[in-house]
Scaffold this active site. Sequence first.
Site, short mmCIF file in Angstrom:
data_model
loop_
_atom_site.label_atom_id
_atom_site.label_comp_id
_atom_site.label_asym_id
_atom_site.label_seq_id
_atom_site.Cartn_x
_atom_site.Cartn_y
_atom_site.Cartn_z
N THR A 149 -61.65 -33.97 83.05
CA THR A 149 -60.86 -32.96 83.75
C THR A 149 -59.52 -33.58 84.09
O THR A 149 -59.30 -34.75 83.78
CB THR A 149 -61.56 -32.53 85.07
OG1 THR A 149 -61.42 -33.62 86.01
CG2 THR A 149 -63.03 -32.23 84.86
N CYS A 150 -58.65 -32.83 84.78
CA CYS A 150 -57.34 -33.42 85.07
C CYS A 150 -57.48 -34.58 86.06
O CYS A 150 -56.59 -35.42 86.14
CB CYS A 150 -56.35 -32.38 85.55
SG CYS A 150 -56.94 -31.43 86.92
N ASN A 151 -58.57 -34.63 86.82
CA ASN A 151 -58.71 -35.69 87.82
C ASN A 151 -59.66 -36.83 87.44
O ASN A 151 -59.67 -37.85 88.09
CB ASN A 151 -59.18 -35.12 89.16
CG ASN A 151 -58.04 -34.46 89.89
OD1 ASN A 151 -56.90 -34.90 89.77
ND2 ASN A 151 -58.32 -33.41 90.64
N GLN A 162 -67.73 -27.42 85.26
CA GLN A 162 -67.42 -28.37 84.19
C GLN A 162 -68.62 -29.28 83.91
O GLN A 162 -68.90 -29.61 82.76
CB GLN A 162 -66.18 -29.18 84.59
CG GLN A 162 -64.93 -28.32 84.57
CD GLN A 162 -63.81 -28.85 85.47
OE1 GLN A 162 -64.05 -29.52 86.48
NE2 GLN A 162 -62.58 -28.54 85.13
N THR A 171 -51.67 -20.94 79.03
CA THR A 171 -52.62 -20.04 79.69
C THR A 171 -54.07 -20.52 79.49
O THR A 171 -54.96 -19.74 79.23
CB THR A 171 -52.47 -18.60 79.17
OG1 THR A 171 -52.53 -18.63 77.73
CG2 THR A 171 -51.17 -17.98 79.61
N GLY A 172 -54.26 -21.84 79.59
CA GLY A 172 -55.63 -22.39 79.60
C GLY A 172 -56.23 -22.11 80.96
O GLY A 172 -55.75 -21.26 81.71
N ILE A 197 -56.28 -23.79 83.87
CA ILE A 197 -55.40 -23.97 85.04
C ILE A 197 -54.33 -22.89 85.06
O ILE A 197 -54.02 -22.32 86.11
CB ILE A 197 -54.77 -25.39 85.06
CG1 ILE A 197 -55.87 -26.42 85.40
CG2 ILE A 197 -53.65 -25.48 86.08
CD1 ILE A 197 -55.39 -27.84 85.51
N GLY A 198 -53.80 -22.57 83.88
CA GLY A 198 -52.79 -21.50 83.79
C GLY A 198 -53.33 -20.16 84.27
O GLY A 198 -52.68 -19.45 85.04
#
EC number: 1.2.1.70
Length: 416
Positions: free
Chosen positions: A56-58, A123, A192-193, A195-196
């Site tokens: 993930t992003c984190n 996730q 527009t994934g 998070i978008g």
Amino acid sequence: MGSNHSKNQSFYCIGISYRKADAELRGHFSLSEDAIHNLILQAKNEEINSLAAISTCNRTEIYAFAESEDHLMQLLCAHSHGSMEELKNIVSVYKCEQAIDHLFKVGTGLDSQILGDFEIIGQLKKAFKQAKGLKMLNAYMERLINAVIQASKRIKTETNLSSGATSVSFASVQYILENYGRQSLDILLFGTGKIGRNTCENLVKHTSNKNITLINRTKDKAERVAGRFNLEVKDYAQLEVQIAQSDVLIVATGAQNPTVSKELIVTQRPLLILDLSIPKNVKENVRELDNVTLVHLDELSQITAQTMSDREVFIPQAKEIIDEIKADFQMWERSREFAPTMQALKFKLAILKDAEIKSNRTKFENFNQEQVDAISDRIIQKIAGHFANHLRKEDENTEETLDLLNKIFKLDSVAS
């Protein structure tokens, strides 16, 4: 615990997160969906029998049964852009009991950069489902993830741990509101994934802005999102023109390399750029322009600090729920460790029963085999039940008791 698997394999969790690695370093170790798929297949070839991975992003983390953490670290480096040297400085390794604790913390949002972030459980579910689809999820890890999902559900319904600002997308909207109030802005969302989409939803929900434009490399994806919120979509080719007409540019493209640089910005008007991507998708050179303010994901996370302190009062409550569910899991785990011995014990007692019945059958008139069998089997169940209850007690040394049972009943010689 959790080490009763082939070839001395133990349950591990290894990975990197925002705690030790900045956005750029996390980017080096981020795994695409294909990379995770290939990583699992390589692990399968290398005789790992259970492995799931999330990126993930984190955080990027691997949960698996392995002989060593090194094996898992090599797999991570082989399928990401990071090196072993980099990884050694930032990796976190959890084994057995610690790994169980860590997975509970991650899955319930207690380890998230934004406390109580419930996106993570979705996730994790997806990651373990992917492992199962590739026949790489053993009974232990399946039972464990189900316990974590259960804990997450209960924390969500029984506490307020996830109230207030959650997720990066909400933090970005908070930032816009704090800096611009409710004035009307031209906002461009590029990407527009997931998070978008979330950002889009939060923008519509929490600001009065109707002039939000979406651009995505594949236009039909943007159109699907826009349709839900009745927003405008432009072609990717018009990116430069649209940036020039915007007050705020939100970049959520999720590409491996920057998608926005100084060259794309041909306007003199003040422009706020929020980069919500990992790795960073906006080049640092945009800072050279006086009219541009660039804010990255890591800075946005700090904005939600107030919400976090409000949520912290619910941590003890969340931990109680986790402890309760973890205790159930550990009882199952202990039962599983002594299940083979219990089987062998019942088998041995059945042999003794059969021998006794055989030698006594002729000594009794009207001998009723069915009744004797039924009563004997119930006695065997009760004896085995007493042993099992004793073994389940936390304060008992399971191994000593199992050794004793093996010695007394000579269970090693029993073919169970």
